[in-house]
Design a protein around this motif. Structure first.
Motif, PDB file in Angstrom:
ATOM      1  N   HIS A  58       0.880  -1.086   0.190  1.00  0.00           N
ATOM      2  CA  HIS A  58      -0.070  -0.036  -0.060  1.00  0.00           C
ATOM      3  C   HIS A  58       1.019   1.125  -0.181  1.00  0.00           C
ATOM      4  O   HIS A  58       1.559   1.466   1.177  1.00  0.00           O
ATOM      5  N   TYR A  60       0.801   4.592   0.686  1.00  0.00           N
ATOM      6  CA  TYR A  60      -0.100   5.486   1.227  1.00  0.00           C
ATOM      7  C   TYR A  60       0.386   6.983   1.329  1.00  0.00           C
ATOM      8  O   TYR A  60      -0.459   7.981   1.270  1.00  0.00           O
ATOM      9  N   LEU A 129      -7.189   1.656  -2.545  1.00  0.00           N
ATOM     10  CA  LEU A 129      -7.409   1.550  -1.034  1.00  0.00           C
ATOM     11  C   LEU A 129      -7.568   3.002  -0.154  1.00  0.00           C
ATOM     12  O   LEU A 129      -8.334   2.646   0.750  1.00  0.00           O
ATOM     13  N   ARG A 134      -4.544   0.789   6.076  1.00  0.00           N
ATOM     14  CA  ARG A 134      -5.306  -0.247   6.330  1.00  0.00           C
ATOM     15  C   ARG A 134      -4.345  -1.770   6.756  1.00  0.00           C
ATOM     16  O   ARG A 134      -4.789  -2.412   7.492  1.00  0.00           O
ATOM     17  N   GLU A 156      -7.764 -10.690   8.936  1.00  0.00           N
ATOM     18  CA  GLU A 156      -7.928  -9.436   8.508  1.00  0.00           C
ATOM     19  C   GLU A 156      -7.437  -9.080   7.135  1.00  0.00           C
ATOM     20  O   GLU A 156      -7.960  -8.533   6.232  1.00  0.00           O
ATOM     21  N   LEU A 160      -9.406  -8.222   3.739  1.00  0.00           N
ATOM     22  CA  LEU A 160      -9.011  -7.176   3.026  1.00  0.00           C
ATOM     23  C   LEU A 160      -8.565  -7.409   1.301  1.00  0.00           C
ATOM     24  O   LEU A 160      -9.152  -6.798   0.385  1.00  0.00           O
ATOM     25  N   ARG A 187     -13.125   7.880   1.090  1.00  0.00           N
ATOM     26  CA  ARG A 187     -11.962   7.445   1.654  1.00  0.00           C
ATOM     27  C   ARG A 187     -10.645   8.349   1.745  1.00  0.00           C
ATOM     28  O   ARG A 187      -9.935   8.198   2.659  1.00  0.00           O
ATOM     29  N   ASN A 232     -11.677   4.053  11.370  1.00  0.00           N
ATOM     30  CA  ASN A 232     -10.395   3.604  11.095  1.00  0.00           C
ATOM     31  C   ASN A 232      -9.335   4.382  10.910  1.00  0.00           C
ATOM     32  O   ASN A 232      -8.174   4.382  11.374  1.00  0.00           O
ATOM     33  N   SER A 233      -9.639   5.837  10.314  1.00  0.00           N
ATOM     34  CA  SER A 233      -8.585   6.894  10.342  1.00  0.00           C
ATOM     35  C   SER A 233      -8.267   7.122  11.648  1.00  0.00           C
ATOM     36  O   SER A 233      -6.913   7.752  11.864  1.00  0.00           O
ATOM     37  N   GLU A 236      -5.982   5.031  13.510  1.00  0.00           N
ATOM     38  CA  GLU A 236      -4.273   5.148  13.242  1.00  0.00           C
ATOM     39  C   GLU A 236      -3.942   6.423  14.000  1.00  0.00           C
ATOM     40  O   GLU A 236      -2.760   6.326  14.388  1.00  0.00           O
TER      41      GLU A 236
END
Length: 289
Positions: A58, A60, A129, A134, A156, A160, A187, A232-233, A236
């Motif tokens: 990923h 990001y 994504l 994630r 998990e 995903l 997202r 979810n964010s 983090e």
């Protein structure tokens, strides 16, 4: 372990790595992970290579390119994109445009992965994504050597992989491309608070049409979808620093800490304070392989 040949770099399972019984019995083995940045313009210094395992990466942040030898294709990678590379596929990827390729990545193998590949769920390519990390949750579970955490990491990861497959499939055959654009916006901007009326306007639909089509596409209501992305964010952020829970609640548009904590527990399974303590404890006890 990396072996240099005349034409390729061959990346194999590190010498000395041993599959535990839980992975053998489950049929899925996360071998290792990587988290963090790399060198500027690393794509141009990357040799042709292939892996003897599956790689899920990923990006990001940053800017990158992906190249496959099979069709000699070079594709641009944007921040929020996820790459899948299957065993034996000759490829190169890395940063371009004077930027780094900043990634979380997981390497894995096993008969469950082979089954997902044979059924088309795992396939080489680029997937959308978003910029929320994630893979970090999977990495945190994997870093804890307990059997329960290893099972959670595998579950998990499978969830995903299926999500990436379904998102790409739905995007390619969608009757409502504006909805797909909206989902990407949600997202990519997890701190924004979206009203259903605003979503409907973006998709050029009535509110009732919006609710119905959104549920058909995602399986959840617009509010729950937005909440999951936000939380979810927020999770983090809980793990990445000392930002207070009240500050995090405000950043993500909740009117106070109480409502944020109540919703966080409903969706994430535990209050934000407990989540921070538990996963920071897992991270501190883990080892980056």
């Amino acid at each position: 372990m990396t072996v240099l040949s005349e034409n390729y770099e061959v990346h194999s399972i590190p010498a000395g790595k041993r599959m535990e019984d839980i992975h053998r019995n489950y049929g899925l083995w996360i071998i290792r992970y990587h988290s963090g940045g790399g060198k500027v313009n690393s794509f141009f210094n990357c040799r042709k290579r292939y892996f003897q395992y599956y790689a899920l990466t990923h990006m990001y942040d940053g800017s990158g390119c992906l190249w496959f030898e099979k069709d000699d294709s070079r594709q641009n990678i944007s921040a929020g994109d996820c790459l899948m590379v299957t065993p034996g596929t000759v490829h190169r990827y890395g940063g371009v445009n004077d930027e780094k390729f900043i990634e979380d990545s997981i390497n894995f193998c096993g008969p469950v992965a082979d089954m997902l590949c044979n059924s088309g769920i795992i396939a080489n390519g680029i997937y959308s994504l978003g910029r929320v990390r994630r893979l970090k949750l999977i990495i945190d579970f994997f870093s804890d050597p307990s059997v329960d955490s290893q099972i959670c990491a595998n579950i998990e990861l499978q969830k995903l992989l299926v999500e990436l497959y379904l998102n790409k499939k739905n995007r390619s055959g969608s009757e409502h491309p504006l909805l797909e654009d909206l989902l990407n916006e949600i997202r990519n901007h997890p701190r924004k608070w979206w009203s259903v009326e605003e979503m409907a306007e973006i998709c050029n639909l009535s509110v009732d049409q919006m609710r119905r089509i959104f549920f058909q596409r995602t399986g959840v209501t617009p509010k729950l979808y937005v909440d999951r992305i936000k939380l979810n964010s927020a999770a983090e952020l809980l793990l990445s620093g000392e930002t207070s829970i009240a500050e995090i609640a405000s950043l993500f548009g909740y009117k106070d800490q109480y409502h944020f904590s109540r919703r966080f527990k409903e969706i994430m399974g535990m209050p934000p304070r407990d989540y921070r303590c538990f996963f920071n404890g897992v991270k501190s006890s883990g080892e980056n392989l």
